[in-house]
Design an enzyme around this catalytic site. Structure first.
Site, short mmCIF file in Angstrom:
data_model
loop_
_atom_site.label_atom_id
_atom_site.label_comp_id
_atom_site.label_asym_id
_atom_site.label_seq_id
_atom_site.Cartn_x
_atom_site.Cartn_y
_atom_site.Cartn_z
N ARG A 256 1.47 37.15 3.63
CA ARG A 256 2.70 37.05 2.83
C ARG A 256 2.69 38.03 1.65
O ARG A 256 3.20 37.74 0.57
CB ARG A 256 2.92 35.62 2.32
CG ARG A 256 3.05 34.58 3.40
CD ARG A 256 4.27 34.81 4.29
NE ARG A 256 4.26 33.84 5.37
CZ ARG A 256 3.67 34.04 6.56
NH1 ARG A 256 3.07 35.19 6.79
NH2 ARG A 256 3.70 33.12 7.49
N GLU B 211 6.54 30.92 -2.85
CA GLU B 211 6.79 32.06 -1.97
C GLU B 211 8.06 32.82 -2.33
O GLU B 211 8.06 34.05 -2.33
CB GLU B 211 6.85 31.59 -0.51
CG GLU B 211 6.94 32.71 0.50
CD GLU B 211 6.72 32.24 1.94
OE1 GLU B 211 7.30 32.84 2.84
OE2 GLU B 211 5.96 31.26 2.14
N SER C 104 9.97 27.82 3.56
CA SER C 104 8.72 27.37 2.93
C SER C 104 8.71 27.82 1.47
O SER C 104 8.73 29.02 1.19
CB SER C 104 7.51 27.96 3.66
OG SER C 104 7.50 27.52 5.00
#
Length: 351
Positions: A160, A343, A239
């Site tokens: 990520r 995130e 998420s």
């Protein structure tokens, strides 16, 4: 190029949250994108780049500067090479690759957002990451004042993360090139256990591309991870927290906290993440800390379908969302000694 003043930004995000921008520019070509970026940089105006808005948390006061919405279009498929303009809708692009019989991104179906955002976050799901198929990223380098082409290695991808996320003020992605695989209509090897179970195969097996895509879409929809304007569980950024990656020492301390809190027979999720590192599940941590599906009584709550998604139930403010996120972070830290990291990108606010 369309220019609006005091323009609402909430409708441009999947959270449907955030105040207005002083100025909103919508660019439909690479040249318009570059012109808008140069204008902002030359005048010292703060710049916010918006693609699909699926990974943004914008403060209630909005953005004092120029918001640049990238609406470029363009899909070019040559053999197994795919080039996408940054503004292309990612889910549509995945469908195109499946129709063309090319493997590599089929398990990334249903992820909201634009193609240009995928290398920034190194988007991944169900055992695939875009870093495994991206060959080049064409971007405008604001520091050098020119368009550059970065190879996969130069993007410095990790979980990520990427060069673009590490230095968010430097690059504006214009186009992304992918190298896909012609496997005779079959998918890449299925690597994610949940997807393999749903498909009725063993991890490592290949399945028809359409089956892989449809199965992932069903799995995502069951978790509220496919956009649906009528379903408030999808008024989210997917998420909200990344899965923690722990050193051996950190994991041992975490494991001891699990035994202390939940008993000797409970084993936390653990996945290899490189030498001396283990990845665990943020969703598991949230749930075991007492934040179950549907948690909350206000206008921002945890999704009723997935503990990893924080949602706007229709009347939330960004501050409502952040209050919930902070509560979850504090609860997980107290329970297990792990600090979750958000995130989505925050604009004008922070946890």
């Amino acid at each position: 190029m369309q220019v609006l003043h005091d323009a609402p930004l909430a409708p441009l995000t999947t959270f449907r949250l955030g105040g207005p921008a002083t100025r909103l520019v919508t660019a439909a070509t690479d040249a318009e994108v570059i012109a808008a970026v140069r204008e902002a940089d030359d005048s010292g105006t703060p710049l916010l780049v918006i693609g699909g808005g699926s990974n943004l948390v914008i403060g209630d006061k909005g953005f004092d500067g120029t918001a640049l919405r990238i609406a470029t279009r363009g899909v070019e498929l040559r053999g197994t090479t795919l080039e996408l303009a940054a503004g292309e809708v990612w889910t549509d692009a995945v469908a195109r690759t499946v129709e063309a019989g090319l493997a590599g991104v089929e398990c990334l179906a249903g992820i909201p957002g634009s193609a240009g955002a995928t290398p920034i976050q190194n988007v991944g799901a169900y055992g695939q990451e875009v870093s495994s198929t991206i060959t080049e990223v064409i971007a405008y380098d604001r520091r050098a004042g020119e368009t550059v082409t970065l190879t996969n290695e130069e993007c410095v991808f990790s979980y990520r993360h990427s060069r673009f996320k590490a230095d968010p003020e430097r690059y504006v992605v214009l186009r992304v090139r992918f190298g896909l695989e012609d496997a005779g209509g079959l998918s890449a090897p299925v690597r994610y256990a949940e997807a393999a179970r749903a498909l009725g195969v063993e991890p490592g097996d290949r399945v028809p591309l359409a089956d892989a895509r449809e199965t992932v879409l069903k799995l995502r929809a069951g978790k509220g991870m496919v956009l649906d304007p009528e379903d408030h569980d999808t008024w989210s950024a997917g998420s909200f927290f990344t899965n923690p990656i722990l050193t051996d020492e950190q994991f041992a301390a975490f494991h001891a906290r699990v035994r202390e809190r939940l008993g000797d027979g409970v084993e936390p999720p653990a996945y290899p993440a490189g030498p001396g590192r283990t990845k665990t599940s943020a969703a598991w941590l949230i749930d075991k800390s007492g934040f179950t599906k549907g948690y909350g009584t206000g206008p921002a709550r945890i999704s009723t379908k997935h503990t990893l998604a924080l949602t706007n139930r229709g009347a939330a403010t960004t501050e409502d969302l952040l209050a919930l996120a902070r509560e979850v972070v504090a609860g997980v830290r107290e329970a297990f000694g792990i600090t979750l990291v958000n995130e989505p990108v925050t604009v004008g606010v922070s946890l």
